[in-house]
Design an enzyme around this catalytic site. Sequence first.
Site, short mmCIF file in Angstrom:
data_model
loop_
_atom_site.label_atom_id
_atom_site.label_comp_id
_atom_site.label_asym_id
_atom_site.label_seq_id
_atom_site.Cartn_x
_atom_site.Cartn_y
_atom_site.Cartn_z
N ARG A 172 0.24 -1.23 -0.50
CA ARG A 172 0.32 0.45 0.73
C ARG A 172 1.26 1.19 0.21
O ARG A 172 0.12 1.83 0.05
CB ARG A 172 -1.06 -0.16 1.39
CG ARG A 172 -0.10 -0.19 2.94
CD ARG A 172 -1.43 -0.35 4.10
NE ARG A 172 -0.40 0.18 5.39
CZ ARG A 172 -1.50 -0.11 6.04
NH1 ARG A 172 -2.75 0.42 5.92
NH2 ARG A 172 -0.77 -0.20 7.31
N ARG A 176 6.71 7.26 -6.28
CA ARG A 176 6.34 8.23 -7.07
C ARG A 176 7.71 8.75 -8.00
O ARG A 176 8.84 8.57 -7.42
CB ARG A 176 5.54 9.05 -6.21
CG ARG A 176 4.46 8.62 -5.48
CD ARG A 176 3.84 9.90 -4.99
NE ARG A 176 3.13 9.94 -4.63
CZ ARG A 176 2.28 9.95 -3.50
NH1 ARG A 176 3.65 11.11 -2.71
NH2 ARG A 176 1.55 9.81 -2.65
N ARG A 247 1.07 -5.08 18.70
CA ARG A 247 2.82 -4.66 18.96
C ARG A 247 2.13 -3.08 19.37
O ARG A 247 0.55 -2.29 19.59
CB ARG A 247 2.93 -3.79 18.06
CG ARG A 247 4.10 -4.83 17.48
CD ARG A 247 4.83 -5.45 17.94
NE ARG A 247 6.27 -4.66 17.89
CZ ARG A 247 7.13 -4.86 18.21
NH1 ARG A 247 7.15 -6.02 18.79
NH2 ARG A 247 8.51 -3.91 18.27
N ARG A 277 10.17 6.64 15.37
CA ARG A 277 10.46 8.23 14.60
C ARG A 277 9.59 8.79 15.88
O ARG A 277 9.72 8.52 16.43
CB ARG A 277 8.78 8.50 13.97
CG ARG A 277 7.30 7.51 14.10
CD ARG A 277 6.91 7.85 13.21
NE ARG A 277 5.47 7.28 13.99
CZ ARG A 277 4.11 7.67 13.58
NH1 ARG A 277 3.34 8.27 11.74
NH2 ARG A 277 3.08 7.26 14.15
N GLU A 300 8.80 7.32 20.13
CA GLU A 300 7.82 6.54 19.77
C GLU A 300 8.91 4.63 19.33
O GLU A 300 9.19 4.89 18.50
CB GLU A 300 6.99 6.13 18.50
CG GLU A 300 5.86 7.63 18.27
CD GLU A 300 5.03 7.09 17.30
OE1 GLU A 300 4.54 6.13 16.16
OE2 GLU A 300 4.10 7.79 16.91
N TYR A 348 -5.78 -3.95 11.32
CA TYR A 348 -5.71 -2.74 11.29
C TYR A 348 -6.79 -2.12 10.34
O TYR A 348 -7.05 -2.41 9.42
CB TYR A 348 -4.48 -2.57 10.49
CG TYR A 348 -3.38 -0.76 10.95
CD1 TYR A 348 -3.38 0.04 12.32
CD2 TYR A 348 -3.99 0.04 9.40
CE1 TYR A 348 -2.85 0.75 11.86
CE2 TYR A 348 -3.49 0.96 9.57
CZ TYR A 348 -3.52 2.11 10.80
OH TYR A 348 -2.84 2.87 11.02
N ASP A 350 -7.88 2.28 9.04
CA ASP A 350 -7.54 3.86 8.95
C ASP A 350 -9.14 4.39 9.06
O ASP A 350 -9.95 3.95 9.62
CB ASP A 350 -7.53 3.92 7.61
CG ASP A 350 -6.33 3.80 7.27
OD1 ASP A 350 -5.26 3.76 7.88
OD2 ASP A 350 -5.54 3.33 6.08
#
Length: 371
Positions: A172, A176, A247, A277, A300, A348, A350
């Site tokens: 996903r 580019r 997790r 991050r 994190e 998961y 969104d």
Amino acid sequence: MRRICIVGAGFSGSVIARELAEEGLNVLVIDERDHIAGNCHTYRDEESGVMVHKYGPHIFHTANERVWEYINRFTEMMPYVNRVKATVKGKVYSLPINLHTINQFFGTSMSPVEAKAFIEDKARTDIKDPQSFEEQGLRFVGEELYNAFFDGYTRKQWGVEPSILPASILKRLPLRFNYDDNYFNHPYQGMPKNGYTAIMEKILDHPSIEVRLGSAYEYIDEEFTHVFYSGPLDRYFNYDIGRLRYRTLDFEEVRGVGDMLGTAVMNHPDPETPYTRISEHKHFAPWEAAKFEKTVAFREYSRFCEEGDTPYYPIRSLDDKVLLETYEKKAQKEEGVTFVGRLGTYQYLDMDVTIQKALDVAKAFLEKNRD
């Protein structure tokens, strides 16, 4: 009809509650936390004034016009484009991998056509049907870019070898061959002006909805016509056949003055860096960021979820899927209970998908029970 009970005051529970209440049903929403909005919960940091995403960054993006219209009923969505950076071996690059990333990483000035041919030559074309995350990455961008941006980050994020993770995790992510560094491709993107908790407050603001915080479902001694359960699926059954694995994240607070990162999110794929991050939350609200003298950021750290931790990402390994199928069969036999949301379905989701599924579940329930 007696009351409907909804377990969890995140997007799934709140949207379902609102849809049922608007049709005249009496709804009790319970959550064992001391706040609504689930993992989307936001609050104003007292020291800096910055709107903080308590459980990590949440960026709203969707191609679903119905969901976009729905969310705008309850908030003013402000323009926001997620532009992620990554520090690799002391240098900063743009993500997702785009023409700028490629040219900077390899020290070139290639055109889109040249870069595409260059990456195709780097890619592992001997991998015909990628099955694992590692195979997909090597087939996707070749060894150098995979090792720089994906391998170390993935090991830290998931705590397992990339060779045993499914290829779908990486499929996903875009690649580019232009200078577009917008992390998402969706036409509708933004941030709620007053945070996500304010959205849930408005959704739940209905005379037929009662919200009860600090209340676990296991201790509710009432009868209900139906229960919509968005808590952990295995917890509902008291983990009687084992625990589904997640997790979780630990956050290390970093405070400063002015602008700390110059961007909202900086990934750290290098395996030597223990965190995945760091996010500076004032940049998630660019319309107000300049007015805050102080700033707050969070590093994190990802690890396996243990008892008492907040579950974030379902691992969904082969063993987890086998256990999940057993729990799903048990769930199908439960009368008067619908399992919803990320935890209730062990997948998961969104935010936009969560809202759409909640709308669909509420509609199906109303149609089935309409006089």
